[in-house]
Write a protein that holds these residues in place. Structure first.
Motif: not given
Lengths: 112, 685
Positions: A54, A58, A65, A90-93, A96, A101, B172, B176, B179, B186-188, B190-191, B193, B206, B208, B252
């Motif tokens: 994972f 990142q 960025r 799966l990681a939610g990355y 839409k 950033e 993760l 898992d 699930k 799931v929404l990561a 990422r702000s 990073i 990250t 979640w 979403g």
């Protein structure tokens, strides 16, 4: 992990191969920094990756960025195998919308 | 070098924690036999195997990770109600725990593990899963179909600590896991990073946001997240239908694909099922040798006070030396009193740290009863009480061996086969009971069975054959019972044919003796046998009675001292070659320590006799001087002196000289043998 870089025109294609393990993520960051110093349009090819930690997601996010700030482009090529796509989901990355950033620019994880 | 040490230390901690997990698993699996597996128990077993797997993964123990993963997968089927947990599966899980425990005890970092046994166990499990019952028994693992009315929505904010990768944990896996128990969005986030120039790629930035639709309740979800609690911040919120719809939109999701949600407000389900066993297990989880910070604080306080008093004493000594002031005995007395008070407090606190409950011993016995009964085709229930009773750690570690031997004896020779029991009007299932209670400065442990009792005639016949007793001699049942502990009888496997184990009842007695305890047996034909073990609570520091013979000092444990007498020439008497004195109207045999240990010098005109209570009898030991009560710090004998009989240890006295701690039981038995009364008591106290 094997990292192979080729330049075709203005595009630098960086191909990653094998298992991307957390123990090597710091080395890959150094590789990316070097590549991004000299390249303007970078395509990261993950189609030959068999396994991904994972932390690489990142790192790719951080690289994207950096590219946006430097007026460069960074995109992913996942290939026909859906394994990496599943992992990203799966990681939610997967998203839409783009992230704040990189507002107004392409997002590495946007569903096409 | 530092990193090597850190690795070593980390690995040692892993081994300790893994052993604790396996202990908890074993107890849980044993409880399942008594109470049938409740969903909570199955879930807890799953969680423990999962935690164990995670810990093995951190040290790259691939074979163990794979093995535990396979077990986990099968337990997962049980957890989900797809298969029922039967006794055969439970036994294989127990064998798996045994294998893991043995492996963990021996393993070194990076070692490759032979996976033939894990493969065999997994193959057996798969075989049972394939051929086992498809449906479940009504009381076991009720299947909860995921109907629309049971669906509930939860939102989880998961924020792993930045160093989570260093700890070998992949966040993760948590997702898992979720699930696996429901529909998961799931929404990561990422702000956080950083830019490539700034990122430390080995850290996790990250977070979640998870929307979970499941038929599980909040506690069950937390169970699934259990192993990640240490490395993450988690906020779990049950959503009502409106909040769930909003969350759906924000994630979403396509509303048409949304599962039908519970329309009522979320609620917490009450725990049901066999909570007694489960709660007992939860209670058991902290019964390891851990020292509470409260106890440590108390120790630190006491040491702090001791340092202050020592400083005060040094000041006074300096003042007396420098200013040549006369020594003030009152001041000295006050300091001595304070030190005595503190040392007594320290003694209590340190002893408290060493005390551990008997839970581990009880679990080992329960396991033994189950295994041995199955092997011998007998039906036996094991009942344990008083497992909370605490005993010195060193004794708790030595206790399983003699207790296991007694239990083997009970199952092998006491408990009759089911048909025989039924014919005698007894329940088909025999019962073995182990209990522990604290009585003053002792802990009394009893192991009893409701079997056929000791066959006195057989014992007598064999003892006669071996020449241990004379034919036609009048021997009471009590004396015959004592013969069971005789080395000659038990090693010849007569009274109890303990074939192949190479340890007799004499070994039980030796072991208990070495802990300065006693073991006795009582038995009623047809009703059963009771073994009673009495042990001092601690072995480290005891109250002793200090005596002197010539220049040698000896200590009797105060707990066995009954009284003291003076003896002069006129009071001594001999009856049939036996030395006896009168005490409370009875004639009590005595032994002169000077003669027993070959101490040179003249006997004083008036000697002292210390009367001790040993094995239900009274005996006197003649000494020159009784010095009085003494706090005795026990030290074991140096290897060179281990062969010295009747001495169980030594202690160093305040004046620097050494005192031997007497083993009164051995001295008593030695005297019986010397006086030709090996089978009976001299005087009943």
């Amino acid at each position: 992990m094997k990292v192979h870089s080729t330049k075709k025109g203005t595009v630098t294609r960086v191909t990653l191969q094998g298992e991307l393990v957390v123990e090597e993520v710091a080395i890959f960051r150094q590789d990316l920094l070097m590549i991004m110093q000299h390249a303007h349009r970078i395509v990261l090819d993950l189609s030959k990756v068999t396994c991904l930690h994972f932390s690489y997601l990142q790192l790719l996010c951080a690289a994207h960025r950096h590219a946006c700030k430097s007026n460069k482009t960074l995109s992913l090529s996942l290939g026909p195998d859906a394994q990496i796509s599943r992992f990203i989901r799966l990681a939610g990355y997967e998203t839409k919308a783009g992230c704040s950033e990189t507002f107004g620019q392409s997002c590495l994880w946007r569903i096409r | 070098m530092d990193s090597e040490k850190a690795m070593e230390s980390g690995f040692a901690t892993f081994k300790e924690e893994a052993a604790e997990i396996l202990d908890s698993l074993e107890e849980l699996l044993l409880d399942m036999a008594d109470h049938q597996a409740s969903p909570d128990m199955v879930r807890e077993s799953f969680r423990l195997f999962h935690t164990f797997k995670g810990a093995c993964g951190m040290f790259d123990l691939k074979e163990l990770v794979t093995f535990t993963h396979e077990i986990e997968s099968i337990l997962d089927l049980v957890r989900k109600g797809s298969i029922a947990l039967n006794d055969d599966m439970r036994r294989i899980f127990l064998s798996a725990v045994d294998f893991l425990r043995d492996t963990i005890a021996e393993i070194k970092p990076g070692q490759v593990i032979d996976d033939s046994e894990p493969k065999r166990l997994i193959s057996s499990l798969r075989c049972i899963v394939k051929t086992g019952p498809e449906t479940q028994t009504p009381d076991s693992i009720p299947h909860q179909p995921s109907t629309a009315s049971q669906n509930k929505a939860f939102r989880l904010l998961l924020s792993p600590s930045e160093d989570v990768f260093f700890r070998g944990i992949d966040p993760l896996n948590v997702i898992d896991e979720l699930k696996g128990i429901g529909q998961c969005y799931v929404l990561a986030q990422r702000s956080r990073i950083p830019d490539l120039l700034e990122i430390d790629p080995e850290r996790c930035y990250t977070e979640w946001d998870v929307l979970l639709i499941t038929d599980k309740d909040e506690n069950q979800i937390r169970d699934h997240l259990g192993y990640a609690v240490d490395t993450s911040t988690m906020l779990l919120q049950a959503l009502n239908s409106e909040q769930a719809s909003e969350a759906y939109c924000s994630f979403g999701c396509n509303m048409s694909s949304a599962p039908i949600l519970l329309l009522d407000e979320p609620h917490h389900e009450a725990h049901e099922g066999h909570m007694d066993a489960y709660e007992r297990h939860a209670h058991r989880a902290d019964s390891t040798v851990r020292v509470s910070s409260k106890k440590l604080d108390s120790l630190v306080d006491l040491v702090g006070e001791l340092v202050t008093i020592q400083a005060g004493l040094t000041q006074r000594v300096e003042a007396w030396q420098l200013e040549q002031k006369p020594v003030n005995p009152e001041e000295l007395y006050l300091i001595s009193q304070s030190i005595e008070h503190l040392v007594s407090g320290l003694h209590g606190s340190v002893m408290g740290v060493r005390m551990v409950p008997l839970w581990d011993v009880s679990r080992a016995l329960k396991r033994l009863v189950g295994d041995l009964a199955a092997k011998l085709g007998k039906c036996v229930t094991f009942v344990a009480t008083g497992q909370d009773t605490e005993l010195d750690k060193s004794m708790v570690e030595r206790l399983p061996e003699p207790l296991m031997h007694l239990i083997r004896n009970c199952i092998d020779h006491g408990i009759e086969p089911p048909d025989e029991r039924e014919a005698k009007g007894k329940p088909r299932e025999g019962t073995i009971t182990a209990s522990a209670t604290q009585e003053g400065v002792n802990v009394v442990i009893t192991v009893s069975d409701d079997g056929k009792g000791i066959d006195y005639e057989a014992v007598r016949a064999k003892a006669e054959e071996l020449g241990l007793i004379q034919r036609s001699a009048t021997i009471s049942n009590k004396e015959l019972r004592e013969l069971i502990f005789s080395p000659a009888l038990s090693t010849r496997k007569i009274a109890s044919d303990l074939s192949g184990r190479g340890v007799g009842m004499d070994a039980v007695r030796k072991c208990i003796d070495s802990m300065r305890g006693s073991v006795e047996v009582d038995s009623q034909i047809g009703k059963g046998t009771v073994f009673t073990i009495k042990l001092p609570i601690t072995l480290a520091i005891i109250d002793g009675m200090l005596v002197r013979v010539g220049e040698e000092y000896f200590v009797f444990p105060m707990a066995i001292v009954e009284g003291c007498l003076e003896i002069n020439n006129s009071a001594r008497s001999e009856h049939n070659g036996r030395q006896l004195i009168e005490y409370h109207g009875s004639l009590v045999p005595y032994v002169r320590l000077r003669e027993r240990f070959g101490i040179r010098g003249e006997r004083p005109q008036v000697e002292q006799v210390v009367l001790v209570h040993v094995e239900d009898a009274c005996m006197g030991f003649v000494v020159d001087v009784i010095n009085g009560k003494n706090q005795t710090v026990l030290k074991s004998l140096n290897k060179i002196y281990r062969h010295v009989q009747c001495i169980s240890g030594v202690t160093v006295l305040g004046n620097g000289s050494m005192a031997f701690i007497l083993d009164a039981s051995k001295l008593y038995r030695e005297t019986l043998e010397a006086q030709g009364q090996g089978n009976g008591k001299l005087v009943t106290a």
